[in-house]
Write a protein that holds these residues in place. Sequence first.
Motif, mmCIF file in Angstrom:
data_model
loop_
_atom_site.group_PDB
_atom_site.id
_atom_site.type_symbol
_atom_site.label_atom_id
_atom_site.label_comp_id
_atom_site.label_asym_id
_atom_site.label_seq_id
_atom_site.Cartn_x
_atom_site.Cartn_y
_atom_site.Cartn_z
ATOM 1 N N SER A 98 36.063 59.629 53.695
ATOM 2 C CA SER A 98 35.762 58.305 53.804
ATOM 3 C C SER A 98 36.709 57.886 54.947
ATOM 4 C CB SER A 98 36.198 57.543 52.614
ATOM 5 O OG SER A 98 35.381 57.859 51.589
ATOM 6 N N ALA A 99 37.937 58.174 55.286
ATOM 7 C CA ALA A 99 38.846 57.633 56.368
ATOM 8 C C ALA A 99 38.348 58.086 57.535
ATOM 9 C CB ALA A 99 40.014 58.139 56.414
ATOM 10 N N PHE A 102 34.863 55.856 58.149
ATOM 11 C CA PHE A 102 35.168 54.527 58.311
ATOM 12 C C PHE A 102 35.743 54.424 59.810
ATOM 13 C CE2 PHE A 102 38.550 51.270 58.876
ATOM 14 C CZ PHE A 102 38.072 50.334 58.455
ATOM 15 N N SER A 115 31.497 48.970 57.846
ATOM 16 C CA SER A 115 31.971 50.299 57.794
ATOM 17 C C SER A 115 32.850 50.585 56.559
ATOM 18 C CB SER A 115 33.222 50.032 58.896
ATOM 19 O OG SER A 115 32.705 49.871 60.187
ATOM 20 N N ILE A 116 33.485 49.634 55.934
ATOM 21 C CA ILE A 116 34.029 49.918 54.612
ATOM 22 C C ILE A 116 33.067 50.050 53.416
ATOM 23 C CG2 ILE A 116 35.106 48.737 52.656
ATOM 24 C CD1 ILE A 116 36.758 46.941 54.743
ATOM 25 N N ALA A 119 31.813 53.905 53.976
ATOM 26 C CA ALA A 119 32.804 54.924 53.713
ATOM 27 C C ALA A 119 32.849 54.936 52.066
ATOM 28 C CB ALA A 119 34.139 54.536 54.288
ATOM 29 N N VAL A 247 39.655 54.458 52.981
ATOM 30 C CA VAL A 247 39.715 53.509 53.982
ATOM 31 C C VAL A 247 40.977 52.588 54.286
ATOM 32 C CG1 VAL A 247 38.561 51.113 54.300
ATOM 33 C CG2 VAL A 247 37.525 52.913 53.658
ATOM 34 N N SER A 251 42.886 52.430 57.654
ATOM 35 C CA SER A 251 43.399 50.877 58.086
ATOM 36 C C SER A 251 44.773 50.925 58.280
ATOM 37 C CB SER A 251 43.074 49.990 57.001
ATOM 38 O OG SER A 251 43.556 48.628 57.229
#
Length: 339
Positions: A98-99, A102, A115-116, A119, A247, A251
Motif C-alpha cells: 500500500s505504501a 500510494f 491515492s489513499i 492504496a 499509507v 506519508s
Amino acid sequence: MSSTIDARDATQAPADESPGQKGSARTRNVLVQSLGITAFLVILIIIFASMSSAFVSPDNAVSILTGIAFIGLVALGQTLVIIAGGFDLSVAGVAPLSAVIFAKLVNAGTSIIVSILGAVVAGVAIGLVNGLIVTKGKINPLITTLGMLSIAGGLAFTIADGQSIPIENLSAGFLADTDIGLVPNQVWLTGFAFVVMALVLRYTTYGRALYAIGGNREASWLAGMRVDAITISVYALSGMFAGLGGVMLASQLLAGDGNLGATAALLSVAAVVLGGGSLRGGSGGALGTLAGVLVLGVLANGLTLLHVSTFYQQIVTGLVLLVSVGFSNLRSQVSGTSH
C-alpha cells in the motif's frame, strides 16, 4: 441479537451455569487481564524513568505515540481477526504494498485522497482474498496469510523495482503534520480508529457476533449467523487497516518502500495477545490491544534511550511475545477450571 449472545455464552461456560455466573466470570477475566497489562505498563514506565531522565519528557511521550501509530492500526485489524478465531500474517506484506502504491499514485499526479483510496483498496482486496480462501477454500488461516504475505511483499518490490520511491509531492506528508496541538495527525487518526472499533465491539451486533464465532464457530452457524460472510469481513477490515498503516508510513517518510512494516505481523500479534486476546479466538478487545501496543512502544523507546542495540530489542520483543502467549494459555486454563 439474543441468538448471538446465547451462542457466545454457550462457548464460554457449562450449560448448567447461570447467566449471572457467566457474566461475573467474564467480568473477572477482563478485570484480571486489564490489571495485569496496566501493572506491566506502569512497571516499565517506572523502570525507564529511573534509568533515563529523557524518558519522562513531553517530547518523548509524543515520540512514543508517534512510534506506535502505525503498529496500532495494524494491531487493531489483527484484533478483529483474532477475536473471530483467525490469524493474519499478510499485514506485513499489505503495508509495504500500500505504501508503494500510494507513492506511485501521488508521483503520477493523482490527488492525495484518491491515492489513499487506491492504496487502501489494495489492502481490502488482499483481505477479501484471504477471507475467501479461508472460508471457501477451507485452508488454514496461518498458511493462507503466510502465502499472501509473500505475494503482497513480492508485488511491493516488483512495483517499486526493488528500490525506495521518494514522494515528490510534499503535501503527501500531511499525516506527519501537527495540525492539532503538538501531536501528529497520524496519532489522532489511530486514536480515533481505536475509539470507533471499541464501540463497535462493545455495543453492536456485529461486534458480539465476532466473539461468538471465535468462541464456537459451529454453534454460531447453528444460531443462524452468516459465519463465512463475517469471517471474510474481518480479513477485509484487517487488510484495510494494514493498507492505511502503509499509507501512514509512506506519508511519514515521504517514500514508498517494499521493506516498510516488515515486523508488522509479529508486533501486531504480540500487541493483541498482550492486551488479553487469545489465539484460540473469542476474546480480546480494542482497548486491551491499545494497552499492548503501548507496552511495546514504551519498551522499544526505553531500550533505544538506553542505547540498547536493535538486535537485542528484537530478542526482547520475541521474549515478550512468548511470555504473553504463555500467560494467555495459563489464563484460559485457570478460567476453565474455575468454571
